[in-house]
Write a protein that holds these residues in place. Structure first.
Motif, PDB file in Angstrom:
ATOM      1  N   PHE A 125       0.838  -1.201   0.000  1.00  0.00           N
ATOM      2  CA  PHE A 125       0.000   0.000   0.000  1.00  0.00           C
ATOM      3  C   PHE A 125       0.870   1.248   0.000  1.00  0.00           C
ATOM      4  O   PHE A 125       1.908   1.286   0.662  1.00  0.00           O
ATOM      5  N   ASN A 126       0.420   2.242  -0.724  1.00  0.00           N
ATOM      6  CA  ASN A 126       0.883   3.614  -0.583  1.00  0.00           C
ATOM      7  C   ASN A 126      -0.244   4.355   0.116  1.00  0.00           C
ATOM      8  O   ASN A 126      -1.278   3.759   0.429  1.00  0.00           O
ATOM      9  N   TYR A 127      -0.111   5.651   0.304  1.00  0.00           N
ATOM     10  CA  TYR A 127      -1.152   6.386   1.022  1.00  0.00           C
ATOM     11  C   TYR A 127      -1.158   7.854   0.638  1.00  0.00           C
ATOM     12  O   TYR A 127      -0.171   8.397   0.136  1.00  0.00           O
ATOM     13  N   GLU A 128      -2.300   8.470   0.871  1.00  0.00           N
ATOM     14  CA  GLU A 128      -2.485   9.912   0.769  1.00  0.00           C
ATOM     15  C   GLU A 128      -3.093  10.367   2.086  1.00  0.00           C
ATOM     16  O   GLU A 128      -3.900   9.654   2.681  1.00  0.00           O
ATOM     17  N   ILE A 129      -2.720  11.553   2.535  1.00  0.00           N
ATOM     18  CA  ILE A 129      -3.159  12.058   3.831  1.00  0.00           C
ATOM     19  C   ILE A 129      -3.942  13.352   3.652  1.00  0.00           C
ATOM     20  O   ILE A 129      -3.515  14.238   2.922  1.00  0.00           O
ATOM     21  N   PHE A 130      -5.096  13.440   4.364  1.00  0.00           N
ATOM     22  CA  PHE A 130      -5.963  14.610   4.274  1.00  0.00           C
ATOM     23  C   PHE A 130      -6.443  15.037   5.657  1.00  0.00           C
ATOM     24  O   PHE A 130      -6.860  14.181   6.447  1.00  0.00           O
ATOM     25  N   PRO A 131      -6.449  16.332   5.949  1.00  0.00           N
ATOM     26  CA  PRO A 131      -7.118  16.791   7.167  1.00  0.00           C
ATOM     27  C   PRO A 131      -8.621  16.646   6.978  1.00  0.00           C
ATOM     28  O   PRO A 131      -9.131  16.778   5.860  1.00  0.00           O
TER      29      PRO A 131
END
Length: 155
Positions: free
Chosen positions: A127-133
């Motif tokens: 897995f890779n990931y993206e981060i969001f508030p």
């Protein structure tokens, strides 16, 4: 005495369903709001991590099984520590290639990234990931205490 009103809607010759239940607004609980970090709207910041398909191509089924077992164990560990509020996979493919998501109990993207990097499947490149508030109900963490009551098995 609470007044309950039920709206009943017909369902295409299959019977009736209860569509909505209206009750009186619960009394505001300042102590609970404060303990959950709620603002005046009952909301607070979190961080959402969207897991995407990683670059690793692992053909060995036993190795992939161990990575996924480690992934699930890590989710449980983070949940027990109060770091993960919500976690789960998406049930169908999507154009963004999102595989699953975490809602972390932090407003810090840096802290969320440290936590997601503890996942063996992330470390291995599955897995890779993206981060969001994200801004959501401060009561969200409360559902976890009841999840164990409704789950017969852990994945």
């Amino acid at each position: 005495m609470k007044l309950k009103i039920f709206l009943i809607l017909p369902v295409l010759a299959t019977g009736l369903i209860f569509a909505q239940q209206k009750t009186e607004k619960p009394k505001f609980n300042q102590t609970l709001a404060d303990s959950l970090g709620a603002d005046k709207y009952g909301m607070r910041p979190y961080t959402v991590v969207m897991l995407t398909t990683g670059t690793a191509k692992i053909e060995d089924k036993a190795q992939m099984s161990e990575l996924m077992k480690g992934h699930m164990t890590n989710i449980g560990k983070l949940a027990n520590e109060g770091k993960i509020v919500v976690a789960g996979p998406f049930l169908e493919k999507n154009k963004e290639n999102y595989r699953g998501m975490f809602i972390f109990n932090t407003k810090s993207k840096e802290e969320a990234e440290q936590w997601v990097k503890t996942d063996p499947a992330v470390q291995a490149g599955v897995f890779n990931y993206e981060i969001f508030p994200w801004y959501g109900s401060a009561a969200l963490p409360l559902y976890l205490k009841h999840h164990g009551e409704i789950a017969k098995e852990n994945p």
